[in-house]
Design an enzyme around this catalytic site. Sequence first.
Site, PDB file in Angstrom:
ATOM      1  N   GLU A   1       0.802  -1.230   0.000  1.00  0.00           N
ATOM      2  CA  GLU A   1       0.000   0.000   0.000  1.00  0.00           C
ATOM      3  C   GLU A   1       0.829   1.271   0.000  1.00  0.00           C
ATOM      4  O   GLU A   1       0.418   2.271  -0.562  1.00  0.00           O
ATOM      5  CB  GLU A   1      -0.944   0.002   1.209  1.00  0.00           C
ATOM      6  CG  GLU A   1      -2.048  -1.027   1.089  1.00  0.00           C
ATOM      7  CD  GLU A   1      -2.967  -1.012   2.284  1.00  0.00           C
ATOM      8  OE1 GLU A   1      -3.389   0.071   2.696  1.00  0.00           O
ATOM      9  OE2 GLU A   1      -3.259  -2.093   2.815  1.00  0.00           O
TER      10      GLU A   1
ATOM     11  N   GLU B   1     -10.314  -3.463   4.675  1.00  0.00           N
ATOM     12  CA  GLU B   1      -9.927  -2.406   3.746  1.00  0.00           C
ATOM     13  C   GLU B   1      -8.778  -2.883   2.855  1.00  0.00           C
ATOM     14  O   GLU B   1      -8.767  -2.649   1.649  1.00  0.00           O
ATOM     15  CB  GLU B   1      -9.515  -1.159   4.535  1.00  0.00           C
ATOM     16  CG  GLU B   1      -9.811   0.151   3.853  1.00  0.00           C
ATOM     17  CD  GLU B   1     -11.297   0.440   3.699  1.00  0.00           C
ATOM     18  OE1 GLU B   1     -11.658   0.995   2.647  1.00  0.00           O
ATOM     19  OE2 GLU B   1     -12.083   0.096   4.596  1.00  0.00           O
TER      20      GLU B   1
ATOM     21  N   ASP C   1      -6.689  -6.561   6.710  1.00  0.00           N
ATOM     22  CA  ASP C   1      -8.004  -6.227   7.256  1.00  0.00           C
ATOM     23  C   ASP C   1      -8.953  -6.065   6.073  1.00  0.00           C
ATOM     24  O   ASP C   1      -8.571  -6.255   4.920  1.00  0.00           O
ATOM     25  CB  ASP C   1      -7.962  -4.975   8.128  1.00  0.00           C
ATOM     26  CG  ASP C   1      -7.406  -3.748   7.413  1.00  0.00           C
ATOM     27  OD1 ASP C   1      -7.285  -3.791   6.167  1.00  0.00           O
ATOM     28  OD2 ASP C   1      -7.090  -2.752   8.073  1.00  0.00           O
TER      29      ASP C   1
ATOM     30  N   TYR D   1       0.953  -5.021  13.402  1.00  0.00           N
ATOM     31  CA  TYR D   1      -0.074  -4.220  12.731  1.00  0.00           C
ATOM     32  C   TYR D   1      -0.899  -3.428  13.742  1.00  0.00           C
ATOM     33  O   TYR D   1      -1.329  -3.961  14.766  1.00  0.00           O
ATOM     34  CB  TYR D   1      -0.986  -5.127  11.906  1.00  0.00           C
ATOM     35  CG  TYR D   1      -1.897  -4.373  10.978  1.00  0.00           C
ATOM     36  CD1 TYR D   1      -1.397  -3.434  10.079  1.00  0.00           C
ATOM     37  CD2 TYR D   1      -3.268  -4.604  10.982  1.00  0.00           C
ATOM     38  CE1 TYR D   1      -2.228  -2.743   9.224  1.00  0.00           C
ATOM     39  CE2 TYR D   1      -4.119  -3.916  10.124  1.00  0.00           C
ATOM     40  CZ  TYR D   1      -3.588  -2.985   9.248  1.00  0.00           C
ATOM     41  OH  TYR D   1      -4.425  -2.295   8.392  1.00  0.00           O
TER      42      TYR D   1
ATOM     43  N   ASP E   1      -2.813  -4.589   3.399  1.00  0.00           N
ATOM     44  CA  ASP E   1      -2.943  -4.872   4.832  1.00  0.00           C
ATOM     45  C   ASP E   1      -3.925  -6.005   5.117  1.00  0.00           C
ATOM     46  O   ASP E   1      -4.833  -6.283   4.327  1.00  0.00           O
ATOM     47  CB  ASP E   1      -3.400  -3.611   5.581  1.00  0.00           C
ATOM     48  CG  ASP E   1      -2.279  -2.589   5.700  1.00  0.00           C
ATOM     49  OD1 ASP E   1      -1.104  -2.979   5.595  1.00  0.00           O
ATOM     50  OD2 ASP E   1      -2.589  -1.399   5.897  1.00  0.00           O
TER      51      ASP E   1
ATOM     52  N   ARG F   1      -3.823  -1.724  13.458  1.00  0.00           N
ATOM     53  CA  ARG F   1      -5.299  -1.636  13.424  1.00  0.00           C
ATOM     54  C   ARG F   1      -5.865  -2.983  13.847  1.00  0.00           C
ATOM     55  O   ARG F   1      -6.013  -3.892  13.031  1.00  0.00           O
ATOM     56  CB  ARG F   1      -5.793  -1.247  12.031  1.00  0.00           C
ATOM     57  CG  ARG F   1      -5.413   0.182  11.656  1.00  0.00           C
ATOM     58  CD  ARG F   1      -6.043   0.649  10.355  1.00  0.00           C
ATOM     59  NE  ARG F   1      -5.516   1.962   9.995  1.00  0.00           N
ATOM     60  CZ  ARG F   1      -4.481   2.159   9.191  1.00  0.00           C
ATOM     61  NH1 ARG F   1      -3.852   1.123   8.665  1.00  0.00           N
ATOM     62  NH2 ARG F   1      -4.061   3.383   8.918  1.00  0.00           N
TER      63      ARG F   1
ATOM     64  N   HIS G   1      -6.536 -12.016  15.351  1.00  0.00           N
ATOM     65  CA  HIS G   1      -5.203 -11.440  15.188  1.00  0.00           C
ATOM     66  C   HIS G   1      -4.545 -11.160  16.533  1.00  0.00           C
ATOM     67  O   HIS G   1      -5.081 -11.471  17.581  1.00  0.00           O
ATOM     68  CB  HIS G   1      -5.299 -10.157  14.361  1.00  0.00           C
ATOM     69  CG  HIS G   1      -5.969 -10.363  13.046  1.00  0.00           C
ATOM     70  ND1 HIS G   1      -5.515 -11.275  12.131  1.00  0.00           N
ATOM     71  CD2 HIS G   1      -7.079  -9.797  12.505  1.00  0.00           C
ATOM     72  CE1 HIS G   1      -6.306 -11.264  11.070  1.00  0.00           C
ATOM     73  NE2 HIS G   1      -7.262 -10.380  11.273  1.00  0.00           N
TER      74      HIS G   1
END
Length: 809
Positions: free
Chosen positions: A8, A85, A83, A295, A81, A297, A342
Site C-alpha cells: 500500500e 480495507e 483487514d 499491525y 494490509d 489496526r 489477530h
Amino acid sequence: MKNLVIVESPAKARTISKFLGSDYTVMASMGHVRDLPKSKLGFDPEDNFKPQYMVSRDKSKVIADLKKQIKKDTVIYLAADEDREGEAIAWHLIPALKIEKNPLKRIVFHEITEKAILEALANPRDVDQNLVDAQQARRILDRAVGYKLSPLIWKKVRYGLSAGRVQSVAVRILVDREKEIEAFIPVEFWKVKTEFNTPEFKADLAKIDNKIAKINNEAEAKIIEDSCNKGQYILEDIEEKESKRNPAPPFTTSTLQQEASRKAGFGVKQTMIVAQQLYEGSVTIPGHTGGLITYMRTDSVNLSSFATSAAKEVITSEYGNQYALAKPRHYKSKAKGAQEAHEAIRPVNLALKPSDVKPYLDHSQYRLYSLIWKRTIATQMAQAVVANTTYKISAGANKEYEFQSKGTRIVFAGFMKAYTEGSDDPEAALDNTEKILPTISKGTVLNLEKLITEQNFTKPPARYSEAALVKKMEAEGIGRPSTYAPTIATIQAREYVIKTEDKKLQPTLIGTVVNDFLVEHFENIVSLGFTAYVEEEFDKIADGEMAWEDVMKEFYEPFVKNVDDKTENAPRAKFSDIRELGEHPELKKPITARVGQYGPYVQCGTKEDEEKPKIASIPKTISVNNITLEESLVLLQLPKVLGQDENGNDIKVNIGRFGPYLQIKSEYFSLKEDDPYTVELPRALEVIKELKEIKAKALLKDFPEEETQILIGRYGPYIKSKKKNYKLPKELDEQDIKALNWDEVKEIIKNQPVKGRRGAAAKKAPAKKATTAKKKTTAVKKTPAKKATTAAKKPAVKKTTTATKKETK
C-alpha cells in the site's frame, strides 16, 4: 519481471524490498486505486446494488507505472494490509490492472520482518471475497447515507454541509454530552479536613455517627467545626489490607490511542501516523531490518506464544525471576464485535528495549514505541502487591465524627516496575503512587494544627477528548479500529466540532443544528444502537453468514422513502442558539453571535429596533463558540466608507462571499492582499487604479445597453453577457473580435454548443466497454457458501493461481 509484490505505501515497499532478492520488485498502490464516482450515487439499486467502480483520477499514473512491470507470466503478490480495507484494495487491483489471467497470490502478514514476509510468500491464499463484501457493504451503505442525506441537509439547514452514518453518530455523542453539561445544576457540598503535626499528616471527615458524611451547607460545616473544637482527636483504629493488582491488557488500536493521549498528549490521528511509521519500518536501526511493531489496526488483546516467551526472557534478564510468570497471562476483549483472530499491538522484537532504539527514532516515535514495549512487557509480569492502611480518628464533643487518613505502600512492585496504566481522572492517577503514613500507635491523642472547612460544588460531566470519544465508540460497538481516527478527523474538518484549549471536543452551533435535525427526522440513522447493529451485520458478511446485498435491501428502500418524505414535508432547521457577547460601546445595542443559513455571524441590535440590525460574517479563523466582544467589534466595522474618489463617490470596503472587496457604486474590486479592517483610502485608490487598468486591457468590446462585454480571460477572449459566459469561435483573431457588431455577437451566443454534450457522449461509449470488461473479470474465490442465494449473481471468481478453462470461457 518475474515477481511483482504490490503493497500500500512506499515506506512499506522500501522495507519489504530489503528482504527479497532481485527476482522481486516491490511497488506501492498508494491505497485504494478504484472507488465509486464522486459525481453520482455510484451504485444501481435496481440491479442488486451493483457498484460502478472507476479508477480514481489521482491513481492513473500509479496504475500505469504498475502495468509497466507486468508481463503475461509475471506472478503478482497482492500484499495489502490484513483487514477488510486491505482485502478490498487487493481485490480492486485485479480489474484495475487487468491481471485476471496472471498468476495471482494474496499474501498477508501481521508484522514487517524478514521471517514474516518469507512465511507469507510461502503461504499465499485467495482474496477473501467475504472480507471484500464486508468492505463493499460499508462503502456503499455509507455512500447511500451521504449521497441521499447531504442534499437534504443543504436544503433544510445550509448548503455545503454533509451527513455521514458514523460521523453523525459521533457528533450526536458530543452534542448529547454538551446538553448534559448545559442542563447540569451544581449542588453545594462541604468538606472538612484536618492537618496534624508531630507527626505531620492529613485526614478527611469520612463518617458522622457511623454513616457516610454528607455536609450540604456552611451551617452544617460550622456545627461540625464547633463540636470538633470541643473534643480530642484520637487514633481509634488502624486497618491494614493487602490487595493484588493485575496489569492492563496489551494494546488494541483504541487503547493505544487513549494511552498515547493521556501520557504523550497525542491526538488520535497523530497516534496512527506514528504507529504506521513504526509498523512499516521507516527508520534505520543498526542490526535491525523491518518494522518495529505489529499491525496497528486491531481490536484483539491476544499475544502469540512467541511474544509471551520472548517477554519472559526479557523480564527475567531485566527484572529477575520473581517478576516473571510460570504460565503466560491471556486476556479476553470486552469490546463489542472484537475480532480475536489477530494479535494485539506489540513490538516485533521485545529484546529491542526503548533505550536501544532511542538514538534512531524521533521524539514521537520513541514515546509511542516506549509505551508499546512497556505495556507488552507488563502484561506478562507478576501481579503487584499493595498494602492499604487506613487510620480511623475519632473527633467531636461526643466522638460522633470519624476522620480517615489513607496510605498506600507497595509490598511487591510486580508489573508496576515496568508500567502503570494512565487515567482520564487526575485524582485516580494517584492510586498508583505510594503514600506512606507515619508510624503512630493506636490510642494516640493527635495534635491538631489546622481544621479546614471547604465549600465545593458538584461538577458537570466532562467533555470528551479524542481518546475518550474513541473509548465510547468502541464500548458502543460503533466503527472499527480502521474507522476511529478518520471519523474524528472528519467531524473536525466539517467544523461540526472544535477542539478546545484543553484538547476537549466541543460541538459547534452548526454541528448541534445538523444533529438536532437528524435526530428529529432520522433518529434511527444517528442511533447508537442502529449503528452498532449495522457493524454486527458487516461482521456477519465478513464471516460468510450474510450477503452484502441483503444488508442493503433491508436498509435502502425505507431509508430513501424517509428522505423523500422529509424533503417534501420537513420544515427548515431552526438556528435558535444565540450567544450574547455584550453591548456596543457607542451604539449601546446588544451584540450577539449566531449561526444562520449562510454560516456564523455577529449581529448588533435586534429586529425590533427602528434601524435594521448590523451584521458581519465570522471568518473561519474564529470560532462562533469562542468569539469575544472585542473581536466582534472589529468585524462589525464593515462595511465602512474609506473616503471618496475624484468624482465624489463613496469608496466602501466589505467582505463578501468571495472575500474582501472595495466598492464604488455598482463596481467591485477584489482586495486579495490587503486586510479589509486596516486598509486606508490611499491604498484603496491604488488598488482600484491597478484593477481598472487590468480591466481596461482585458476589455475588447463593450455593449453597455445589452449588459454584454467581450473580454480577454485566462483562456483567451470570451463573451460575458448578463453574468453568463460564452465561447467565441476559435478562427476569430483580435481584429475580427473588435469588429463584431451586436447582431453578430447575439448570433454567436445563440449558436453556442450544448454544454457537456461532447463530454457526455464520450463517457457513454466507454461505459458499455467497462460493463463488458467487468463481466470478463475473474474475481476471487468465496469461502464455503452460506451465501448461495447471491453467489449466482456475481461474476465468476478465480483462485489466485492460473484461471481454469471454464473460468476463461
